[in-house]
Enzyme design. Sequence first.
Site, short mmCIF file in Angstrom:
data_model
loop_
_atom_site.label_atom_id
_atom_site.label_comp_id
_atom_site.label_asym_id
_atom_site.label_seq_id
_atom_site.Cartn_x
_atom_site.Cartn_y
_atom_site.Cartn_z
N SER A 80 0.86 -1.18 0.00
CA SER A 80 0.00 0.00 0.00
C SER A 80 0.89 1.23 0.00
O SER A 80 1.70 1.39 -0.91
CB SER A 80 -0.94 -0.06 1.22
OG SER A 80 -1.89 0.98 1.16
N ASP A 83 -4.49 -4.67 5.93
CA ASP A 83 -4.89 -5.55 4.84
C ASP A 83 -3.72 -6.50 4.54
O ASP A 83 -2.56 -6.08 4.53
CB ASP A 83 -5.25 -4.73 3.60
CG ASP A 83 -5.88 -5.56 2.49
OD1 ASP A 83 -6.35 -6.68 2.77
OD2 ASP A 83 -5.92 -5.07 1.36
N HIS A 110 -2.67 -0.99 -3.24
CA HIS A 110 -3.81 -0.10 -3.00
C HIS A 110 -3.63 1.19 -3.80
O HIS A 110 -2.53 1.76 -3.82
CB HIS A 110 -3.91 0.26 -1.52
CG HIS A 110 -4.30 -0.89 -0.66
ND1 HIS A 110 -4.04 -0.93 0.68
CD2 HIS A 110 -4.93 -2.07 -0.94
CE1 HIS A 110 -4.50 -2.06 1.19
NE2 HIS A 110 -5.03 -2.77 0.22
#
EC number: 3.1.1.61
Length: 190
Positions: free
Chosen positions: A11, A130, A38
């Site tokens: 991310s 995540d 992401h």
Amino acid sequence: MSFKIVVIGTSLGGLSALQTVLGDLPSDFQLPIAIVQHRHKDSDDTLRAMIQEFVALKVREVEDKDEMLSGTVYLAPADYHLLVEPGSFALSTDEPVSYARPSIDVLFESAADVYGEQVIGVILTGANQDGMQGLKKIKARGGKTIVQEPSTAASSIMPAAAISAVAVDWILSLCEIAPLLVNLGNSIRK
């Protein structure tokens, strides 16, 4: 038995991390690599182009039902979950997971379901949790797990969360990950 796929989740700070890890892989690296990075749901093909500049392997955004080819890097498209199926990929617009679509957990869990101990899961820099559950599932199914050393990450939250939840096989700096992937990719397990 040999490995079938590498799955990578990242991310915040991920572009630079991916350029380092993927850029250090040789052009004859055989395993397919599927990545969730992401990004904003309206982002375009720029991420693929920026990674391709540094990488000898072919980099492409996944289209639904794409065949999984060796030596190819697959990026989850913006605003779609990326799922692994036997020999191919699927895309989904199911609800976000951990506030993210694409979700790292969705990719990792589907890879673990399909390929079990033949999966290598990698968590890189990121500012949320995540990937933690997905990496846990890869480990539970006998796959191998690699996490970026949190102190070397642009954002340590994601790698630290993964390490707190999973008995990770390797905790490495970015420059150590590609050589390990090459060794694992070349090893045939009895």
